[in-house]
Structure formats: structure tokens, C-alpha cells
Write a protein that holds these residues in place. Structure first.
Motif, PDB file in Angstrom:
ATOM      1  N   UNK A 183       0.823  -1.214   0.000  1.00 54.07           N
ATOM      2  CA  UNK A 183       0.000   0.000   0.000  1.00 54.07           C
ATOM      3  C   UNK A 183       0.857   1.263   0.000  1.00 54.07           C
ATOM      4  N   UNK A 184       2.028   1.186   0.621  1.00 53.20           N
ATOM      5  CA  UNK A 184       2.920   2.354   0.672  1.00 53.20           C
ATOM      6  C   UNK A 184       3.395   2.723  -0.731  1.00 53.20           C
ATOM      7  N   UNK A 185       3.732   1.715  -1.528  1.00 53.01           N
ATOM      8  CA  UNK A 185       4.167   1.976  -2.900  1.00 53.01           C
ATOM      9  C   UNK A 185       3.007   2.470  -3.762  1.00 53.01           C
ATOM     10  N   UNK A 186       1.818   1.902  -3.539  1.00 52.94           N
ATOM     11  CA  UNK A 186       0.649   2.327  -4.314  1.00 52.94           C
ATOM     12  C   UNK A 186       0.302   3.783  -4.026  1.00 52.94           C
ATOM     13  N   UNK A 187       0.393   4.165  -2.742  1.00 59.34           N
ATOM     14  CA  UNK A 187       0.122   5.562  -2.384  1.00 59.34           C
ATOM     15  C   UNK A 187       1.172   6.497  -2.985  1.00 59.34           C
ATOM     16  N   UNK A 188       2.421   6.041  -3.013  1.00 59.74           N
ATOM     17  CA  UNK A 188       3.486   6.852  -3.597  1.00 59.74           C
ATOM     18  C   UNK A 188       3.282   7.037  -5.095  1.00 59.74           C
ATOM     19  N   UNK A 189       2.827   5.973  -5.762  1.00 61.77           N
ATOM     20  CA  UNK A 189       2.554   6.083  -7.198  1.00 61.77           C
ATOM     21  C   UNK A 189       1.447   7.079  -7.474  1.00 61.77           C
ATOM     22  N   UNK A 190       0.404   7.059  -6.658  1.00 63.38           N
ATOM     23  CA  UNK A 190      -0.704   8.005  -6.818  1.00 63.38           C
ATOM     24  C   UNK A 190      -0.214   9.442  -6.652  1.00 63.38           C
ATOM     25  N   UNK A 191       0.738   9.629  -5.720  1.00 60.24           N
ATOM     26  CA  UNK A 191       1.297  10.970  -5.495  1.00 60.24           C
ATOM     27  C   UNK A 191       2.312  11.368  -6.549  1.00 60.24           C
TER      28      UNK A 191
END
Length: 313
Positions: free
Chosen positions: A207-215
Motif C-alpha cells: 500500500x505504501x508503494x501504491x500511495x506513492x505512485x498516486x502521489x
């Protein structure tokens, strides 16, 4: 009469219950003590092969001993070791090899682990390939490296010569022999580093990587600001265990250069110095004193590493 009979019956029942409870407790205690009998061989092994040698070595450090004749010398053995040129040369060799082993293997192993973690298929294949050196006997690995890094017949020098690069003397030259040991240490330890790093990488929440991708974070930014900060505990563990192992190095340098660390004592470590004094010079008091000095050095640097990494014991 009926009341007395009822009271007597109740008392008998309670006594019976308490007796049964006591029997069960005694039985449980007997069972518990029975299991300790099976631990006796382990305790005897610890006493005979760990505790006794530690205490006997401490006693010998205050005696001049050749194994049969002893005389009390107090702190003279420690003074002799601390003023010995070969000992400090061994300390320098140990730290030189250990420092470069750690600063090369941990970053390189982390990079390899990151690359393996990104591939979809074949992870297990690469894990096995990289971990094979770690399960190889270090004695066998040292003997193989003697052939691989042979100055005239070695495959490494053959490859370097074929592309026009200078071919070092490796284990036959004091100026390059330490680098040969470093190459061996890196090759042997890197598989362990990769496996430990992979275990941590796979534990980082996706989830941390997914949130970073969204940002809008790039792959490099995710690696720098998510992956590396979450790896600090693993890096601390590898640093401490790597240092302890490096400061105790003996097997490979003994196979390659003997107890005196040939050529010209260039690869003699603290462990090899202790072996040379104890088992070739029969100076058991000197060897025991050097052992405790090495223990203090390892203890100090382990404590420093723990403080620097903020890792609790």
C-alpha cells in the motif's frame, strides 16, 4: 445423628477431592522434572565445551604456560600482547578486511535483492544461485579461490590479461593478498545478505508503494524514500553480525596463508595470531591474553554499532 453422618460424608468427599488434586499436582511435577533429565547432555556439553574453556583460558592469561609447566606472571601476558608489533599488524589486517567486506557486501547484496524482488518469475532460482556460496564450506571455498586467483594459472588473471588489464599477484603479493581475501569474503557472505534483505523487502506493505505512485513518485524516489528507510533494522542486523564474524575471521586466512598469514603476515588476523602463539609457539598464556583482548575489541565495536544503529539488545 443424620447431621453428623452428613457432615462426615461431606468431609470425606472434600478430603478425597483434595487428595486427588494433590496427586495430580505431584504427578505434573514428576512429569516436568522428567523432561529436565533429557536436557542433562546439553547442559554437560555447555559446561565442558563452553564454560570450562572460557574460565580456563581466563586463568591461563595470568600464567606463563607451555601446556605442562606454568608460572604466575600477573598482567605480563596482556602487556606483551599489547606491545607486540605482530599483534597490531593482525588487528590492522582484521579491520581492513572486515571494513571492506561489510561496506561492499551489504550495499551490493541489497541492490541484488531489490532486483530479484522486482522480477515476476524465477525468484527462487536466483535465491538458490546466490545462496549456494554461503552454504559452501569456507575451507573448500578458500582452496578454490587459491586456484581462481592464482597469479599464473588463475582464471581471473587470464581474463584480465586477455582484455589488456594488469594481472595482480593476489595471494603471492602482500600488497594485493588482502583484496583476495576480501573477494572471497564478499562471494561467500553475499548470499546471506540477499536472503535477509529479500525477507524485509517482501514485508514492506504494498500500500505504501501504491500511495506513492498516486502521489506521482518515480521508481527511484520510492526506492530512496520508502524502501531504504524500511530497511534500517535489517542493515543494522547485517552490520553487527558482519562485524562480529569479520573480527573472528580465521578459517580462510589459515587455509590461504597458514597461521602466520603469508605472504609477510599480510593476511594474518587476530584469530590466526592466537592460533600461532598457542598451537605453534606453545605460548598458551599469551594466546589466552590475546583471546580476551580480542573479546574486548569485539565487545566495544558491537556496542558502538548498537548505539549507531539504535538497535536494542
Amino acid at each position: 445423628m443424620e447431621n453428623n453422618h452428613a457432615t462426615t460424608t461431606e468431609t470425606s468427599v472434600k478430603t478425597s477431592i483434595y487428595s486427588e488434586s494433590d496427586r495430580k499436582k505431584n504427578k505434573n511435577r514428576t512429569i516436568q522434572w522428567t523432561w529436565y533429565i533429557f536436557l542433562i547432555p546439553s547442559f554437560l556439553g555447555i559446561l565442558l565445551f563452553m564454560l570450562y574453556p572460557i574460565l580456563e583460558s581466563f586463568r591461563l592469561s595470568f600464567f606463563k604456560s607451555n601446556g605442562t609447566i606454568e608460572s604466575f606472571t600477573g598482567l605480563d601476558n596482556f602487556r606483551t600482547v599489547l606491545t607486540s608489533g605482530p599483534f597490531w599488524n593482525a588487528v590492522w589486517n582484521t579491520f581492513f578486511i572486515g571494513i571492506f567486506q561489510v561496506i561492499i557486501t551489504i550495499p551490493l547484496g541489497f541492490i541484488f535483492a531489490t532486483l530479484i524482488n522486482t522480477i515476476g518469475k524465477g525468484k527462487n532460482f536466483f535465491k538458490v544461485i546466490y545462496f549456494l556460496p554461503n552454504v559452501t564450506s569456507i575451507v573448500a571455498a578458500a582452496m578454490i579461490f587459491q586456484f581462481v586467483l592464482h597469479p599464473e594459472m588463475g582464471i581471473v588473471n587470464f581474463a584480465l590479461d586477455s582484455i589488456g588489464l594488469p594481472a595482480p599477484g593476489w595471494f603471492s603479493d602482500p600488497s594485493t593478498s588482502k583484496w583476495g581475501v576480501i573477494l572471497l569474503a564478499v562471494w561467500h557472505w553475499i548470499g546471506f545478505v540477499i536472503i535477509i534483505c529479500l525477507a524485509n523487502l517482501q514485508a514492506i506493505p504494498s500500500e505504501m508503494y501504491e500511495a506513492a505512485k498516486i502521489d506521482g513518485a518515480s521508481g527511484l524516489q520510492q526506492w530512496l524514500f520508502i524502501t531504504i528507510p524500511n530497511m534500517t533494522g535489517t542493515f543494522a542486523f547485517l552490520l553487527i553480525t558482519g562485524w562480529i564474524g569479520a573480527l573472528q575471521r580465521f578459517n580462510e586466512v589459515y587455509v590461504i596463508g597458514g597461521p602466520n598469514g603469508s605472504p609477510a603476515r599480510s593476511i594474518q588476523t587476530m584469530g590466526a595470531f592466537i592460533y600461532e602463539r598457542g598451537f605453534t609457539g606453545f605460548e598458551f598464556g599469551i594466546a589466552s591474553a590475546a583471546t580476551y583482548i580480542m573479546f574486548i575489541i569485539i565487545l566495544i565495536f558491537t556496542f558502538i554499532n548498537l548505539k549507531m544503529s539504535k538497535m536494542k539488545i
